[in-house]
Write a protein that holds these residues in place. Structure first.
Motif, PDB file in Angstrom:
ATOM      1  N   ALA A   1       0.934  -1.134  -0.005  1.00 13.44           N
ATOM      2  CA  ALA A   1       0.007   0.030   0.038  1.00 13.44           C
ATOM      3  C   ALA A   1       0.973   1.461  -0.051  1.00 13.44           C
ATOM      4  O   ALA A   1       1.784   1.233   0.614  1.00 13.44           O
ATOM      5  CB  ALA A   1      -0.910  -0.038   1.340  1.00 13.44           C
ATOM      6  N   LEU A   2       0.507   2.322  -0.613  1.00 17.66           N
ATOM      7  CA  LEU A   2       1.369   3.399  -0.786  1.00 17.66           C
ATOM      8  C   LEU A   2       0.968   4.498   0.227  1.00 17.66           C
ATOM      9  O   LEU A   2       0.148   4.453   0.901  1.00 17.66           O
ATOM     10  CB  LEU A   2       0.945   4.168  -2.157  1.00 17.66           C
ATOM     11  CG  LEU A   2       1.058   3.239  -3.399  1.00 17.66           C
ATOM     12  CD1 LEU A   2       0.045   3.886  -4.615  1.00 17.66           C
ATOM     13  CD2 LEU A   2       2.578   3.115  -3.704  1.00 17.66           C
ATOM     14  N   GLU A   3       2.118   5.035   0.555  1.00 14.55           N
ATOM     15  CA  GLU A   3       2.073   6.261   1.777  1.00 14.55           C
ATOM     16  C   GLU A   3       1.194   7.154   1.282  1.00 14.55           C
ATOM     17  O   GLU A   3       0.596   7.760   2.253  1.00 14.55           O
ATOM     18  CB  GLU A   3       3.481   6.848   1.905  1.00 14.55           C
ATOM     19  CG  GLU A   3       4.434   5.870   2.315  1.00 14.55           C
ATOM     20  CD  GLU A   3       5.812   6.519   2.520  1.00 14.55           C
ATOM     21  OE1 GLU A   3       5.797   7.831   2.258  1.00 14.55           O
ATOM     22  OE2 GLU A   3       6.752   5.528   3.099  1.00 14.55           O
ATOM     23  N   SER A   4       0.781   7.596   0.248  1.00  9.58           N
ATOM     24  CA  SER A   4      -0.214   8.576  -0.060  1.00  9.58           C
ATOM     25  C   SER A   4      -1.515   8.158  -0.171  1.00  9.58           C
ATOM     26  O   SER A   4      -2.486   8.853  -0.729  1.00  9.58           O
ATOM     27  CB  SER A   4       0.107   9.315  -1.413  1.00  9.58           C
ATOM     28  OG  SER A   4       0.045   8.392  -2.596  1.00  9.58           O
ATOM     29  N   THR A   5      -1.859   7.201   0.661  1.00  3.10           N
ATOM     30  CA  THR A   5      -3.327   6.760   0.664  1.00  3.10           C
ATOM     31  C   THR A   5      -4.360   7.838   1.416  1.00  3.10           C
ATOM     32  O   THR A   5      -5.544   7.819   1.099  1.00  3.10           O
ATOM     33  CB  THR A   5      -3.450   5.228   1.455  1.00  3.10           C
ATOM     34  OG1 THR A   5      -2.885   5.423   2.622  1.00  3.10           O
ATOM     35  CG2 THR A   5      -2.781   4.372   0.625  1.00  3.10           C
ATOM     36  N   ARG A   6      -3.758   8.763   2.358  1.00  3.61           N
ATOM     37  CA  ARG A   6      -4.576   9.558   2.978  1.00  3.61           C
ATOM     38  C   ARG A   6      -4.496  11.029   2.653  1.00  3.61           C
ATOM     39  O   ARG A   6      -4.816  11.989   3.462  1.00  3.61           O
ATOM     40  CB  ARG A   6      -4.312   9.257   4.718  1.00  3.61           C
ATOM     41  CG  ARG A   6      -4.803   7.929   4.960  1.00  3.61           C
ATOM     42  CD  ARG A   6      -6.126   7.623   4.875  1.00  3.61           C
ATOM     43  NE  ARG A   6      -6.972   8.463   5.683  1.00  3.61           N
ATOM     44  CZ  ARG A   6      -8.126   8.913   5.635  1.00  3.61           C
ATOM     45  NH1 ARG A   6      -8.879   8.484   4.619  1.00  3.61           N
ATOM     46  NH2 ARG A   6      -8.835   9.606   6.526  1.00  3.61           N
ATOM     47  N   THR A   7      -3.412  11.050   1.816  1.00  4.23           N
ATOM     48  CA  THR A   7      -2.948  12.785   1.676  1.00  4.23           C
ATOM     49  C   THR A   7      -3.002  12.903   0.021  1.00  4.23           C
ATOM     50  O   THR A   7      -2.299  12.242  -0.801  1.00  4.23           O
ATOM     51  CB  THR A   7      -1.673  13.084   2.020  1.00  4.23           C
ATOM     52  OG1 THR A   7      -1.752  12.630   3.394  1.00  4.23           O
ATOM     53  CG2 THR A   7      -1.306  14.349   1.826  1.00  4.23           C
ATOM     54  N   ILE A   8      -3.496  14.048  -0.546  1.00  2.00           N
ATOM     55  CA  ILE A   8      -3.297  14.483  -1.894  1.00  2.00           C
ATOM     56  C   ILE A   8      -2.201  15.426  -1.715  1.00  2.00           C
ATOM     57  O   ILE A   8      -2.499  16.574  -1.301  1.00  2.00           O
ATOM     58  CB  ILE A   8      -4.615  14.978  -2.657  1.00  2.00           C
ATOM     59  CG1 ILE A   8      -5.595  14.209  -2.445  1.00  2.00           C
ATOM     60  CG2 ILE A   8      -4.139  15.886  -3.618  1.00  2.00           C
ATOM     61  CD1 ILE A   8      -6.970  14.745  -2.948  1.00  2.00           C
ATOM     62  N   GLU A   9      -1.060  15.072  -2.124  1.00  2.00           N
ATOM     63  CA  GLU A   9       0.230  15.966  -2.008  1.00  2.00           C
ATOM     64  C   GLU A   9       0.236  16.848  -3.390  1.00  2.00           C
ATOM     65  O   GLU A   9       0.469  16.387  -4.394  1.00  2.00           O
ATOM     66  CB  GLU A   9       1.355  15.086  -1.655  1.00  2.00           C
ATOM     67  CG  GLU A   9       2.796  16.011  -1.660  1.00  2.00           C
ATOM     68  CD  GLU A   9       2.982  16.462  -0.200  1.00  2.00           C
ATOM     69  OE1 GLU A   9       3.391  17.551  -0.180  1.00  2.00           O
ATOM     70  OE2 GLU A   9       2.848  15.611   0.661  1.00  2.00           O
ATOM     71  N   ILE A  10       0.287  18.120  -3.401  1.00  2.00           N
ATOM     72  CA  ILE A  10       0.431  18.782  -4.477  1.00  2.00           C
ATOM     73  C   ILE A  10       1.982  19.013  -4.906  1.00  2.00           C
ATOM     74  O   ILE A  10       2.853  19.401  -4.052  1.00  2.00           O
ATOM     75  CB  ILE A  10      -0.224  20.539  -4.310  1.00  2.00           C
ATOM     76  CG1 ILE A  10      -1.542  20.264  -4.083  1.00  2.00           C
ATOM     77  CG2 ILE A  10       0.068  21.238  -5.718  1.00  2.00           C
ATOM     78  CD1 ILE A  10      -2.461  21.488  -3.973  1.00  2.00           C
ATOM     79  N   ASP A  11       2.370  18.411  -5.886  1.00  2.00           N
ATOM     80  CA  ASP A  11       3.647  18.403  -6.320  1.00  2.00           C
ATOM     81  C   ASP A  11       4.103  19.430  -7.408  1.00  2.00           C
ATOM     82  O   ASP A  11       5.305  19.816  -7.142  1.00  2.00           O
ATOM     83  CB  ASP A  11       3.862  16.697  -7.120  1.00  2.00           C
ATOM     84  CG  ASP A  11       3.677  15.758  -6.446  1.00  2.00           C
ATOM     85  OD1 ASP A  11       4.039  15.586  -5.298  1.00  2.00           O
ATOM     86  OD2 ASP A  11       3.259  14.568  -7.032  1.00  2.00           O
TER      87      ASP A  11
END
Length: 308
Positions: free
Chosen positions: A86-96
């Motif tokens: 499972a990916l670390e970004s499952t709970r966050t939308i990180e604006i790149d």
């Protein structure tokens, strides 16, 4: 009240973070859909999960995912193993990053979602992120995990919220070369181009979704209502396709016909019937919902099933 959120987590721009919820911006639920029936009994068809070799039904707890190497060889992958990756970004939308809207190829667009603050906190941080994107006239590119898959998401302001559009990865977009290579190189004359431009100018307008009606959906509703009422079903006559022999002549005739269309278009057009959230109930009354026109009529019983 808004529908149930597809995803809840956090939107983050550097050190600015706020809780958000993601909602589908489109819906197919109002379209007519069909079930498969047994023609002899009128009963619905039920699908069973069976072993391809033995034909025995397999309970859900005994079903695992498998990647096919070849026709008879599979690599089994368990639910626990999938959770491990499972990916670390499952709970966050990180604006790149931030890009110009014109930079995004339309072929990469998948589907839109609405993004809004989740709960009573975080509205200030959400507003800062939204207005920054708006003032910079950019599209924010981030990542979000939906159904265990990481997606690219493009965020842009809409009213008080954000619209997030999922994007495809490059490997999902086919190259146009394999489709366009065989198109002939045709020289278009200035006269042809001028005539075609004239046609475009005659038909120029402003895009308004309300002007368009789903004619197939309307025809389906009409068909079902006729069958419910026991009315005869007659096939509509299909328009004959004409062969274009002389392209220049076809363009000239189109320009002539366009003038007549232009005069007719000055009259106020009749707006198509706008679908409401209860379109099916309104047009096709069901048990428990009795609009004025159908209050006196009840749906036919199963034993009186009609056929086309």
């Amino acid at each position: 009240m808004a529908p149930r959120a597809n995803w809840k987590g956090f939107l983050r721009l550097s050190l600015v973070t706020c809780p958000v919820a993601l909602y589908p911006a489109t819906s197919e639920s109002e379209k007519i859909s069909f079930n498969q029936l047994n023609r002899q009994t009128g009963h619905r068809i039920k699908y069973l999960k069976v072993d391809a070799d033995t034909g025995d039904e397999v309970p859900n707890e005994d079903i695992v995912k498998g990647y096919m190497l070849d026709k008879d060889t599979f690599i089994e992958v368990t639910k626990e193993e999938l959770e491990e990756v499972a990916l670390e970004s499952t709970r966050t939308i990180e604006i790149d990053e931030f890009v110009d809207k014109a930079d995004i190829d339309p072929r990469y667009l998948i589907r839109p979602y609405y993004l809004r603050p989740d709960g009573k906190v975080g509205h200030d941080a959400f507003a800062v992120i939204r207005e920054t994107i708006r003032e910079m006239d950019k599209i924010a590119i981030g990542r979000v995990v939906l159904t265990n898959r990481e997606h690219i998401i493009a965020l842009e302001p809409l009213d008080k919220g954000l619209v997030g559009t999922l994007l495809r990865y490059p490997y999902e977009v086919r190259s146009e070369a394999e489709y366009f290579d065989e198109i002939q190189n045709v020289k278009v004359t200035k006269e042809m181009l001028d005539l075609a431009k004239h046609i475009v100018n005659q038909k120029a307008g402003r895009f308004d979704p309300e002007k368009f009606e789903d004619h197939y959906e309307t025809a389906l509703i009409d068909l079902i209502n006729k069958k419910r009422a026991g009315k005869p079903i007659t096939a509509t006559e299909k328009p004959a396709a004409g062969n274009v022999v002389d392209l220049m002549e076809a363009l000239r005739r189109s320009v002539g016909g366009g003038a007549a269309e232009s005069k007719a278009s000055k009259k106020p057009a009749k707006k198509p019937r706008k679908a409401s959230p209860g379109q099916k109930e309104m047009l096709m009354p069901i048990a428990g919902k009795k609009p004025k026109e159908a209050a006196a009529k009840k749906p036919a019983a199963r034993s009186q099933r009609k056929s086309a």
